[in-house]
Design a protein around this motif. Structure first.
Motif, PDB file in Angstrom:
ATOM      1  N   UNK A 173      41.238  67.342  41.212  1.00  0.00           N
ATOM      2  CA  UNK A 173      40.708  67.108  41.822  1.00  0.00           C
ATOM      3  C   UNK A 173      40.758  65.227  42.628  1.00  0.00           C
ATOM      4  N   UNK A 174      40.911  64.914  44.202  1.00  0.00           N
ATOM      5  CA  UNK A 174      41.822  63.970  44.641  1.00  0.00           C
ATOM      6  C   UNK A 174      41.025  62.521  44.020  1.00  0.00           C
ATOM      7  N   UNK A 182      38.281  73.810  42.473  1.00  0.00           N
ATOM      8  CA  UNK A 182      38.651  72.596  42.732  1.00  0.00           C
ATOM      9  C   UNK A 182      40.018  72.431  43.580  1.00  0.00           C
ATOM     10  N   UNK A 183      40.051  71.204  44.223  1.00  0.00           N
ATOM     11  CA  UNK A 183      40.743  71.769  45.929  1.00  0.00           C
ATOM     12  C   UNK A 183      40.959  73.060  46.771  1.00  0.00           C
ATOM     13  N   UNK A 208      41.039  68.122  35.584  1.00  0.00           N
ATOM     14  CA  UNK A 208      41.421  67.749  36.436  1.00  0.00           C
ATOM     15  C   UNK A 208      40.096  66.975  37.796  1.00  0.00           C
ATOM     16  N   UNK A 209      38.821  67.325  37.188  1.00  0.00           N
ATOM     17  CA  UNK A 209      37.098  66.986  37.387  1.00  0.00           C
ATOM     18  C   UNK A 209      36.526  66.145  36.411  1.00  0.00           C
ATOM     19  N   UNK A 210      35.741  65.411  37.218  1.00  0.00           N
ATOM     20  CA  UNK A 210      34.880  64.816  36.004  1.00  0.00           C
ATOM     21  C   UNK A 210      34.207  65.467  35.351  1.00  0.00           C
ATOM     22  N   UNK A 211      33.575  65.381  34.307  1.00  0.00           N
ATOM     23  CA  UNK A 211      31.980  66.265  33.551  1.00  0.00           C
ATOM     24  C   UNK A 211      31.664  65.994  34.710  1.00  0.00           C
TER      25      UNK A 211
END
Length: 509
Positions: free
Chosen positions: A276-277, A397-398, A383-386
């Motif tokens: 994730x950005x 994702x992305x 790669x991401x927040x919870x």
């Protein structure tokens, strides 16, 4: 000292207070049980709890400390054990309806080491069913919520351990890791999780003894506490052919490593995994902060081969070995995630298996070549927040769709393929205000050096309020919008002392 203050003490401080007679194991356990009664209903991190047995053990530990004769280095310290690991006399369900009455007659060897050192096995910690996946929810105990927001995941499969540590329910917990099972939840909950090299902690219950894809590891709130636990857990067992005899004091002291001498590599996506950005931006900010303080810091190319396909085959091989026979005789025995892995394994050929083991060897050699120029490599852990616990896994994702439920864990499972050590350190918060975990990779069997480097990096980031370990505000933690236990369809059978399954459940992780 109030209970909340007592529970925020490090394991080191608690044991020192036992030795100085400023605190007794009985008083500390009472604070622990009170804390659990207040907080655990909101996050559902702990499953089976042996309060009565723990009280009796704490009384005995109190007597020993007063006499100056502690049983071992952890005497009187309550710990949590992941619910995939057998605990004598304490319900061990694997989060599976098949095992909801299973009360083992023996400890898993790592648990036995903890108990021999004087630790009190107080509680089991929640997992996904049979450890499959990055979201700790199952039909026996329900889901585990994140202590920073109980509506969100704590990660998995060691999610209960990570949440319990972050919420100060327990000072130490066990974990295990195949594709990130202790590193991911450690990152999402803001604690420390260490995946050791395969020789460090014996894993004699691994179904495929010659496959090092799955390891056991400690989880704690700080490097000092993690090392305290590691010194007890590390060791050889002849039933694990990949473990190795070592010096008893192997981790008693670590090499002297200064931050300024470290050669640091970094990758924000481990060879092109989707991230994730917002997580990329947070990671870059951490690299920008540490780069001026180390000897060398540069980007590295971690495109080491066909890592995803290789991991798919090795993981499916383990799941097929652990659960295939049961699934063939009872197709509805497990939930869809386990069935998916078993079906994947059954679809593969000997040629697939041969390719995967050869590719893992090639990945190892390429990784070794990269590590020649560095002491450690830094990456994001998650790669991401919870996300909401009601969502089984990250699906996109992305703009990339995840083709299987664990694909979003590529940042951690790709690292598992080298067989080297890795660790996740808490490092402030992401843009959503949730914990951010910094992952560190070390050279194969370079555990001592990597742990020393991690200690130096932890110290550096802890000195800055923006990157220090985040603490949840439990006083403000609201109950989740959807009851974490609402998914329970096969509740545990609690009056099952002395009852164990005739054929114990295997674990693939």
């Amino acid at each position: 000292m109030r209970g909340a203050e007592m529970m925020s003490l490090s394991a080191h401080d608690v044991l020192q207070r036992f030795a100085d007679h400023r605190l007794t194991p009985s008083d500390y356990l009472a604070a622990c049980l009170e804390r659990i009664s207040q907080v655990n209903p909101r996050i559902n991190a702990l499953t089976a709890i042996d309060g009565e047995g723990a009280v009796a053990e704490a009384v005995q530990a109190t007597v020993r400390w007063r006499a100056g004769t502690p049983k071992g280095p952890l005497d009187g310290l309550p710990v949590g054990v992941k619910d995939l690991q057998n605990t004598k006399g304490l319900l061990t369900t694997h989060g599976s309806p098949r095992m909801r009455a299973n009360c083992p007659q023996d400890d898993q060897p790592m648990v036995a080491r903890l108990r021999a050192a004087g630790a009190i096995i107080l509680a089991k910690t929640n997992v996904p069913e049979c450890g499959a996946g990055g979201n700790s929810r199952n039909p026996v105990w329900g889901a585990t919520g994140n202590p920073f927001d109980a509506n969100l995941i704590a990660g998995g499969s060691s999610g209960g351990s990570a949440a319990a540590l972050a919420a100060d329910l327990l000072p130490l917990c066990t974990g295990s890791d195949t594709g990130g099972s202790l590193r991911l939840p450690a990152a999402l909950c803001g604690i420390v999780g260490y995946r050791p090299s395969v020789d460090v902690i014996a894993h004699p219950t691994r179904p495929l003894g010659w496959s090092g894809i799955s390891v056991l590891g400690p989880m704690a709130r700080s490097m000092d506490d993690l090392l305290l636990m590691l010194r007890v857990c590390a060791g050889y067992d002849p039933d694990d052919p990949l473990s190795a005899p070592g010096a008893p004091d192997r981790f008693a002291s670590l090499p002297a490593v200064s931050l300024g001498a470290l050669r640091v590599g970094y990758s924000e996506d481990f060879g092109g995994a989707p991230v994730d950005p917002a997580i990329r931006a947070t990671f870059r900010a951490r690299i920008d902060k540490i780069a001026p303080h180390v000897q060398h810091c540069s980007a590295v190319d971690l495109a080491l081969g066909e890592m995803d396909r290789c991991f798919d085959i090795l993981r499916a091989e383990s799941f097929l070995s652990a659960f295939g026979e049961v699934v063939r005789s009872d197709p509805d025995a497990f939930g869809p995630d386990i069935a998916t892995n078993v079906a994947l394994g059954e679809s593969m050929t000997l040629a697939d298996r041969a390719w995967a083991h050869a590719e893992q060897t090639r990945i190892l050699r390429r990784f070794n070549a990269v590590m020649q120029g560095f002491d450690v490599i830094l990456l994001p852990t998650a790669p991401v927040s919870p996300f909401p616990w009601t969502q089984g896994h990250a699906t996109e994702i992305e703009s990339q769709s995840m083709d299987i439920y664990y694909r979003w864990l590529a940042l951690t499972y790709r690292g598992s393929l080298s067989g080297g050590p890795s660790i996740t350190l808490p490092c402030g918060r992401d843009p959503h205000g949730l914990p951010f975990g910094l992952q560190m990779l070390g050279p194969v069997r370079g555990d001592e050096g990597m742990l020393a480097a991690a200690t130096a990096v932890e110290r550096f980031f802890a000195a800055d309020p923006d990157t220090a370990r985040p603490r949840p505000d439990l006083a403000a933690l609201a109950p989740p919008d959807i009851d974490l236990r609402s998914i329970v369809t096969h509740p545990p059978i609690l009056n099952s002392v002395g009852r164990s399954e005739p054929t114990a459940m295997r674990t693939a992780v």
